[in-house]
Design a protein around this motif. Structure first.
Motif, PDB file in Angstrom:
ATOM      1  N   ARG A 168       0.852  -1.176   0.000  1.00 56.05           N
ATOM      2  CA  ARG A 168       0.000   0.000   0.000  1.00 56.05           C
ATOM      3  C   ARG A 168       0.894   1.234   0.000  1.00 56.05           C
ATOM      4  O   ARG A 168       1.893   1.274   0.729  1.00 56.05           O
ATOM      5  CB  ARG A 168      -0.925  -0.012   1.194  1.00 56.05           C
ATOM      6  CG  ARG A 168      -1.858  -1.241   1.154  1.00 56.05           C
ATOM      7  CD  ARG A 168      -2.923  -1.210   2.193  1.00 56.05           C
ATOM      8  NE  ARG A 168      -4.090  -0.428   1.866  1.00 56.05           N
ATOM      9  CZ  ARG A 168      -4.976  -0.699   0.906  1.00 56.05           C
ATOM     10  NH1 ARG A 168      -4.776  -1.736   0.127  1.00 56.05           N
ATOM     11  NH2 ARG A 168      -6.029   0.042   0.720  1.00 56.05           N
ATOM     12  N   ARG A 221       0.953   5.773  -0.335  1.00 55.35           N
ATOM     13  CA  ARG A 221       0.202   7.018  -0.193  1.00 55.35           C
ATOM     14  C   ARG A 221       0.765   8.013  -1.190  1.00 55.35           C
ATOM     15  O   ARG A 221       1.974   8.130  -1.338  1.00 55.35           O
ATOM     16  CB  ARG A 221       0.317   7.569   1.216  1.00 55.35           C
ATOM     17  CG  ARG A 221      -0.374   6.709   2.233  1.00 55.35           C
ATOM     18  CD  ARG A 221      -0.458   7.423   3.572  1.00 55.35           C
ATOM     19  NE  ARG A 221      -1.136   6.603   4.547  1.00 55.35           N
ATOM     20  CZ  ARG A 221      -2.453   6.574   4.705  1.00 55.35           C
ATOM     21  NH1 ARG A 221      -3.219   7.324   3.960  1.00 55.35           N
ATOM     22  NH2 ARG A 221      -2.993   5.797   5.612  1.00 55.35           N
ATOM     23  N   GLU A 265      -4.593   6.961  -0.688  1.00 53.22           N
ATOM     24  CA  GLU A 265      -4.070   5.600  -0.563  1.00 53.22           C
ATOM     25  C   GLU A 265      -4.381   4.759  -1.797  1.00 53.22           C
ATOM     26  O   GLU A 265      -5.458   4.854  -2.377  1.00 53.22           O
ATOM     27  CB  GLU A 265      -4.667   4.935   0.670  1.00 53.22           C
ATOM     28  CG  GLU A 265      -3.992   3.636   1.029  1.00 53.22           C
ATOM     29  CD  GLU A 265      -4.467   3.096   2.357  1.00 53.22           C
ATOM     30  OE1 GLU A 265      -4.940   1.959   2.377  1.00 53.22           O
ATOM     31  OE2 GLU A 265      -4.364   3.826   3.364  1.00 53.22           O
ATOM     32  N   GLU A 283      -3.318   0.637  -3.613  1.00 57.79           N
ATOM     33  CA  GLU A 283      -2.674  -0.668  -3.460  1.00 57.79           C
ATOM     34  C   GLU A 283      -2.045  -1.066  -4.784  1.00 57.79           C
ATOM     35  O   GLU A 283      -2.673  -0.952  -5.839  1.00 57.79           O
ATOM     36  CB  GLU A 283      -3.697  -1.727  -3.056  1.00 57.79           C
ATOM     37  CG  GLU A 283      -3.070  -3.102  -2.895  1.00 57.79           C
ATOM     38  CD  GLU A 283      -4.075  -4.159  -2.483  1.00 57.79           C
ATOM     39  OE1 GLU A 283      -3.710  -5.345  -2.546  1.00 57.79           O
ATOM     40  OE2 GLU A 283      -5.201  -3.816  -2.115  1.00 57.79           O
ATOM     41  N   CYS A 289      -1.800   0.389  -9.932  1.00 55.73           N
ATOM     42  CA  CYS A 289      -2.339   0.555  -8.588  1.00 55.73           C
ATOM     43  C   CYS A 289      -3.825   0.856  -8.624  1.00 55.73           C
ATOM     44  O   CYS A 289      -4.325   1.476  -9.559  1.00 55.73           O
ATOM     45  CB  CYS A 289      -1.630   1.697  -7.877  1.00 55.73           C
ATOM     46  SG  CYS A 289       0.130   1.400  -7.634  1.00 55.73           S
ATOM     47  N   ALA A 310      -7.945   3.313  -3.030  1.00 54.91           N
ATOM     48  CA  ALA A 310      -8.812   2.791  -1.986  1.00 54.91           C
ATOM     49  C   ALA A 310     -10.247   3.266  -2.185  1.00 54.91           C
ATOM     50  O   ALA A 310     -11.191   2.559  -1.877  1.00 54.91           O
ATOM     51  CB  ALA A 310      -8.291   3.211  -0.612  1.00 54.91           C
TER      52      ALA A 310
END
Length: 86
Positions: free
Chosen positions: A28, A30, A37, A39, A50, A53
């Protein structure tokens, strides 16, 4: 520890970026000053895919650019097709 990501593509649900680090799926991260955020879901040849979230507005995520008359901004061209007059 902060690191640089060169964005290749951004959508409401995720992004593709180029990095100089060895990263792994499932990690994860930022992003930006607001700490959005995401992943890492795929890694290949210095690229990471990615998933955010929560969905974002890509126009707010990317820096604003001046638009010239008759030209679609570089960021906006990533998010959809231009509709051509009939």
């Amino acid at each position: 520890e902060p690191f640089a990501i060169s964005l290749v593509n951004v959508s409401p649900h995720g992004f593709l970026g180029s990095v100089d680090l060895a990263l792994s799926p499932g990690a994860r991260i930022r992003l930006g000053q607001d700490g959005r955020e995401a992943e890492i879901v795929r890694v290949a040849d210095g690229l990471i895919a990615c998933e955010f979230a929560s969905p974002i507005d890509p126009d707010e995520f990317l820096p604003r650019r001046k638009k010239r008359a008759g030209v679609i901004g570089a960021a906006r061209s990533l998010f959809g097709r231009r509709r051509r007059p009939a």
